[in-house]
Motif scaffolding. Structure first.
Motif, mmCIF file in Angstrom:
data_model
loop_
_atom_site.group_PDB
_atom_site.id
_atom_site.type_symbol
_atom_site.label_atom_id
_atom_site.label_comp_id
_atom_site.label_asym_id
_atom_site.label_seq_id
_atom_site.Cartn_x
_atom_site.Cartn_y
_atom_site.Cartn_z
ATOM 1 N N PRO A 123 10.196 -13.047 17.814
ATOM 2 C CA PRO A 123 10.365 -12.532 16.446
ATOM 3 C C PRO A 123 9.080 -12.573 15.614
ATOM 4 C CG PRO A 123 12.244 -13.872 17.031
ATOM 5 C CD PRO A 123 11.246 -14.040 18.142
ATOM 6 N N LYS A 124 8.187 -13.547 15.886
ATOM 7 C CA LYS A 124 6.922 -13.608 15.164
ATOM 8 C C LYS A 124 6.012 -12.441 15.550
ATOM 9 C CE LYS A 124 6.933 -18.659 14.715
ATOM 10 N NZ LYS A 124 6.201 -19.913 15.022
ATOM 11 N N VAL A 125 6.122 -12.000 16.802
ATOM 12 C CA VAL A 125 5.365 -10.832 17.244
ATOM 13 C C VAL A 125 5.857 -9.588 16.522
ATOM 14 C CG1 VAL A 125 4.786 -9.358 19.215
ATOM 15 C CG2 VAL A 125 4.885 -11.849 19.494
ATOM 16 N N TYR A 126 7.175 -9.454 16.413
ATOM 17 C CA TYR A 126 7.736 -8.322 15.666
ATOM 18 C C TYR A 126 7.242 -8.328 14.217
ATOM 19 C CZ TYR A 126 11.128 -7.753 19.489
ATOM 20 O OH TYR A 126 11.724 -7.557 20.706
ATOM 21 N N GLU A 127 7.129 -9.511 13.651
ATOM 22 C CA GLU A 127 6.706 -9.612 12.251
ATOM 23 C C GLU A 127 5.258 -9.149 12.082
ATOM 24 O OE1 GLU A 127 6.608 -10.158 8.221
ATOM 25 O OE2 GLU A 127 8.344 -10.082 9.574
ATOM 26 N N VAL A 128 4.367 -9.563 12.986
ATOM 27 C CA VAL A 128 2.979 -9.135 12.835
ATOM 28 C C VAL A 128 2.852 -7.630 13.074
ATOM 29 C CG1 VAL A 128 2.008 -11.379 13.418
ATOM 30 C CG2 VAL A 128 2.329 -9.695 15.227
ATOM 31 N N LEU A 129 3.643 -7.093 13.978
ATOM 32 C CA LEU A 129 3.624 -5.648 14.209
ATOM 33 C C LEU A 129 4.143 -4.890 12.988
ATOM 34 C CD1 LEU A 129 4.825 -5.512 17.919
ATOM 35 C CD2 LEU A 129 2.563 -4.886 17.053
ATOM 36 N N LYS A 130 5.147 -5.451 12.363
ATOM 37 C CA LYS A 130 5.674 -4.841 11.139
ATOM 38 C C LYS A 130 4.623 -4.843 10.039
ATOM 39 C CE LYS A 130 9.318 -5.395 7.652
ATOM 40 N NZ LYS A 130 10.487 -6.221 7.235
ATOM 41 N N GLN A 131 3.932 -5.969 9.878
ATOM 42 C CA GLN A 131 2.905 -6.053 8.847
ATOM 43 C C GLN A 131 1.750 -5.104 9.142
ATOM 44 O OE1 GLN A 131 3.015 -7.640 5.983
ATOM 45 N NE2 GLN A 131 5.050 -8.454 6.421
ATOM 46 N N LEU A 132 1.343 -5.020 10.398
ATOM 47 C CA LEU A 132 0.272 -4.093 10.774
ATOM 48 C C LEU A 132 0.713 -2.658 10.533
ATOM 49 C CD1 LEU A 132 -2.556 -3.713 11.911
ATOM 50 C CD2 LEU A 132 -1.556 -3.732 14.221
ATOM 51 N N ASP A 133 1.963 -2.366 10.820
ATOM 52 C CA ASP A 133 2.504 -1.036 10.559
ATOM 53 C C ASP A 133 2.416 -0.712 9.067
ATOM 54 O OD1 ASP A 133 3.860 0.958 12.411
ATOM 55 O OD2 ASP A 133 5.223 1.024 10.701
ATOM 56 N N ASN A 134 2.670 -1.707 8.236
ATOM 57 C CA ASN A 134 2.565 -1.507 6.783
ATOM 58 C C ASN A 134 1.128 -1.222 6.361
ATOM 59 O OD1 ASN A 134 5.311 -1.933 6.423
ATOM 60 N ND2 ASN A 134 5.086 -4.112 5.996
ATOM 61 N N TYR A 135 0.172 -1.942 6.939
ATOM 62 C CA TYR A 135 -1.233 -1.708 6.602
ATOM 63 C C TYR A 135 -1.664 -0.286 6.964
ATOM 64 C CZ TYR A 135 -2.237 -6.652 5.618
ATOM 65 O OH TYR A 135 -2.271 -7.912 5.067
ATOM 66 N N LEU A 136 -1.043 0.262 7.991
ATOM 67 C CA LEU A 136 -1.447 1.570 8.503
ATOM 68 C C LEU A 136 -0.688 2.731 7.864
ATOM 69 C CD1 LEU A 136 -1.738 0.547 12.251
ATOM 70 C CD2 LEU A 136 -3.621 1.419 10.850
ATOM 71 N N GLN A 137 0.124 2.457 6.869
ATOM 72 C CA GLN A 137 0.944 3.518 6.276
ATOM 73 C C GLN A 137 0.109 4.641 5.673
ATOM 74 O OE1 GLN A 137 4.357 4.044 6.352
ATOM 75 N NE2 GLN A 137 4.191 2.413 7.870
ATOM 76 N N ASN A 138 -1.004 4.297 5.057
ATOM 77 C CA ASN A 138 -1.778 5.303 4.333
ATOM 78 C C ASN A 138 -3.208 5.451 4.842
ATOM 79 O OD1 ASN A 138 0.351 5.884 2.375
ATOM 80 N ND2 ASN A 138 -0.076 3.826 1.583
ATOM 81 N N THR A 139 -3.450 5.016 6.073
ATOM 82 C CA THR A 139 -4.805 5.103 6.600
ATOM 83 C C THR A 139 -4.762 5.278 8.112
ATOM 84 O OG1 THR A 139 -6.969 4.021 6.628
ATOM 85 C CG2 THR A 139 -5.033 2.611 6.888
ATOM 86 N N ILE A 140 -5.810 5.829 8.677
ATOM 87 C CA ILE A 140 -5.853 6.070 10.119
ATOM 88 C C ILE A 140 -6.164 4.798 10.882
ATOM 89 C CG2 ILE A 140 -7.018 7.359 11.965
ATOM 90 C CD1 ILE A 140 -7.606 9.542 9.924
ATOM 91 N N PHE A 141 -7.139 4.030 10.374
ATOM 92 C CA PHE A 141 -7.536 2.790 11.018
ATOM 93 C C PHE A 141 -7.214 1.616 10.099
ATOM 94 C CE2 PHE A 141 -10.222 6.116 12.886
ATOM 95 C CZ PHE A 141 -9.903 5.944 14.223
ATOM 96 N N VAL A 142 -7.342 0.397 10.602
ATOM 97 C CA VAL A 142 -6.772 -0.738 9.887
ATOM 98 C C VAL A 142 -7.462 -1.047 8.571
ATOM 99 C CG1 VAL A 142 -5.896 -1.782 12.012
ATOM 100 C CG2 VAL A 142 -8.152 -2.447 11.162
#
Length: 212
Positions: A123-142
Motif C-alpha cells: 500500500p505504501k508503494v501505491y501511495e507514492v505512485l499516487k503522489q507521483l501521478d499528482n505531480y505529473l498532472q500538469n507537466t510532462i516530466f517530474v
C-alpha cells in the motif's frame, strides 16, 4: 522523431568529458574493501573521484557534474532559483519513492537473510505512485516541461519494481505516460537493462531458495 524536451547527450554534457567506471560487486562485498572504504566510509555506492576531489551520495554527484560540466542551457539542473528548487524538491521525492519501494521489496534481507517480499508494505508503494501521478498532472516530466536529473532518479527507483514484475501502472495513467517518455531517452536501455536483469535474477533466485 526526437522529443524536443529530451536533450541529446552532447547538448547536456561537455563533449570532452571522459570518465573511468569501476564496478563494485555488492553481493561479493567489495564495497567494504579497505580500498573502497577510503573513498566511501559508509561502504555504499556510488562514489566519484574527480582528480583529487571526492564525492559520495548519488544526487549530490549528479548535481555536481551538471554544475561543473553541464552545457550553457542548463537543461538537466537549471541555475534559476525557482526551477532548481523544483528539481531539488523532486530529488527528495525520488528518495522517498526509493525508500518505500525498498521497504516493499526488502531486497537486502531477501538476498542475504532468506526473507521474502514484504507484501504488507505494498500500500505504501501505491501511495507514492499516487503522489507521483499528482505531480505529473500538469507537466510532462517530474520537475517541469524538460527532463532533469530528478527524472533520472525517480525512474531508477520505479524500475526496481520490475524485479517483481509489477504491472499495475494502469492505475496511475500519468506515471505510465511519463515512464514511456523516459524510455525514449537515448541511453535508457544502456543505463538500466543490464543492471536490472542482474538484480532481478539475484532476487528471484533468492526467493526461490526461500520457498523450498
Amino acid at each position: 522523431m526526437r522529443n524536443e524536451n529530451i536533450p541529446e547527450v552532447h547538448e547536456a554534457l561537455s563533449p570532452n568529458l571522459q570518465c573511468d567506471v569501476e564496478t563494485v560487486d555488492l553481493v561479493a562485498g567489495e564495497q567494504f574493501s579497505p580500498k573502497y572504504l577510503e573513498i566511501h566510509p559508509q561502504g555504499k555506492v556510488p562514489a566519484l573521484t574527480d582528480r583529487d576531489f571526492t564525492l559520495i551520495e548519488s544526487r549530490v554527484i549528479a548535481a555536481y557534474l551538471c554544475n561543473k560540466y553541464g552545457a550553457a542551457e542548463e537543461t538537466l539542473y537549471p541555475s534559476d532559483p525557482e526551477k532548481r528548487a523544483k528539481v531539488d524538491m523532486m530529488l527528495y521525492v525520488g528518495e522517498w519513492i526509493l525508500i518505500e519501494i525498498g521497504s516493499y521489496l526488502n531486497f537486502r534481507n531477501v538476498i542475504f537473510d532468506g526473507e521474502k517480499t514484504r507484501k504488507e508494505n505494498l500500500p505504501k508503494v501505491y501511495e507514492v505512485l499516487k503522489q507521483l501521478d499528482n505531480y505529473l498532472q500538469n507537466t510532462i516530466f517530474v520537475a517541469g516541461p524538460n527532463i532533469t536529473i530528478a527524472d533520472f532518479f525517480a525512474i531508477s527507483s520505479l524500475l526496481c519494481l520490475d524485479i517483481v514484475d509489477f504491472d499495475e501502472y494502469g492505475k496511475f495513467p500519468k506515471v505510465f505516460e511519463w515512464i514511456k517518455q523516459m524510455k525514449q531517452f537515448p541511453y535508457f536501455k544502456e543505463c538500466h537493462n543490464s543492471g536490472l536483469f542482474k538484480q532481478k535474477k539475484i532476487y528471484q533466485d533468492a526467493l526461490r531458495k526461500t520457498s523450498k
